[in-house]
Design an enzyme around this catalytic site. Structure first.
Site, PDB file in Angstrom:
ATOM      1  N   ASP A  75      51.687  49.157  62.579  1.00  0.00           N
ATOM      2  CA  ASP A  75      52.331  50.451  62.827  1.00  0.00           C
ATOM      3  C   ASP A  75      52.489  51.252  61.546  1.00  0.00           C
ATOM      4  OD1 ASP A  75      53.283  52.392  64.547  1.00  0.00           O
ATOM      5  OD2 ASP A  75      55.327  51.606  64.573  1.00  0.00           O
TER       6      ASP A  75
ATOM      7  N   LYS B 208      52.284  54.290  59.383  1.00  0.00           N
ATOM      8  CA  LYS B 208      52.280  55.742  59.578  1.00  0.00           C
ATOM      9  C   LYS B 208      53.328  56.319  58.635  1.00  0.00           C
ATOM     10  CE  LYS B 208      55.428  55.319  63.524  1.00  0.00           C
ATOM     11  NZ  LYS B 208      55.598  55.617  64.943  1.00  0.00           N
TER      12      LYS B 208
ATOM     13  N   ASN C  25      57.019  55.327  58.858  1.00  0.00           N
ATOM     14  CA  ASN C  25      57.402  53.942  58.562  1.00  0.00           C
ATOM     15  C   ASN C  25      57.238  53.573  57.087  1.00  0.00           C
ATOM     16  OD1 ASN C  25      58.118  53.522  61.187  1.00  0.00           O
ATOM     17  ND2 ASN C  25      56.231  52.489  61.752  1.00  0.00           N
TER      18      ASN C  25
ATOM     19  N   ASP D 150      60.198  49.055  59.756  1.00  0.00           N
ATOM     20  CA  ASP D 150      59.920  49.018  61.197  1.00  0.00           C
ATOM     21  C   ASP D 150      58.818  48.011  61.520  1.00  0.00           C
ATOM     22  OD1 ASP D 150      59.671  49.366  63.900  1.00  0.00           O
ATOM     23  OD2 ASP D 150      59.347  51.533  63.811  1.00  0.00           O
TER      24      ASP D 150
ATOM     25  N   THR E 157      50.596  53.723  66.832  1.00  0.00           N
ATOM     26  CA  THR E 157      50.687  55.174  66.962  1.00  0.00           C
ATOM     27  C   THR E 157      49.274  55.724  67.096  1.00  0.00           C
ATOM     28  OG1 THR E 157      52.709  55.148  65.675  1.00  0.00           O
ATOM     29  CG2 THR E 157      51.549  57.264  65.838  1.00  0.00           C
TER      30      THR E 157
END
Length: 181
Positions: free
Chosen positions: A82, A84, A87, A100, A121
């Protein structure tokens, strides 16, 4: 519940300068609490939104720190899944701190196999996640490339508001750089 357990397990195993630290965890009958390191610099997302794009040296600095964090996770057989701008936090010195870990997957030893979940995402998903062929650590490197592209240009590499078109662009993988870079 599964994502919360995963995050607790992963954070409980990790001590790294570019990953947010878990200092304490406790629960009440209704809630679970994580006491994490404070990252006074906020989200990379905020800074990227305010500045539109970063100069190459700054992008390279963040990418190098993220690379070290991902390498540490992979050495522990954890894939992040994840990555991105939301995060990636910045501490008071301006260093990266990944946060996260709810979508992380433990016990993944291979580069290209071991996990099968469709998660992450959309703008940062690797083709193998979209194609549901199984994935491993390589998906984190794909996401790092997408994040680096966004830091340099201001948008994710295959950006499109239409999700189906976005996924098709990711699958085709024809990457173009803006002329004004």
């Amino acid at each position: 519940l599964e994502h919360t357990r995963t995050e607790r397990n992963v954070l409980g195993r990790i001590v790294h300068p570019f990953i947010v630290g878990l200092n304490y965890a406790f629960q009440t009958p209704d809630s679970l609490f994580f006491v994490l390191d404070f990252c006074a610099g906020g989200e990379l997302f905020f800074h990227l939104g305010r500045e539109d794009r970063f100069p190459e040296p700054r992008s390279r600095f963040y990418a190098a720190q993220i690379t070290l964090a991902l390498e540490h996770l992979h050495n522990l057989s954890i894939i992040y899944r994840d990555l991105k701008p939301e995060n990636v936090l910045l501490d008071h010195h301006g260093n990266v701190r990944l946060t996260d870990f709810g979508l992380s997957k433990e016990n993944i030893h291979a580069t290209d196999s071991g996990a099968h979940s469709f998660c992450g995402t959309p703008e940062y998903l690797a083709p193998e996640v979209l194609n549901r062929t199984g994935h491993g650590r390589a998906v984190d490197w794909w996401s790092l490339g997408a994040l680096l592209y966004e830091m340099l240009t201001g948008l994710p590499p295959f950006y499109c508001r239409d999700r189906n078109q976005l996924f098709e662009r990711i699958r085709r993988g024809v990457l173009e750089f803006p002329a004004d870079m």
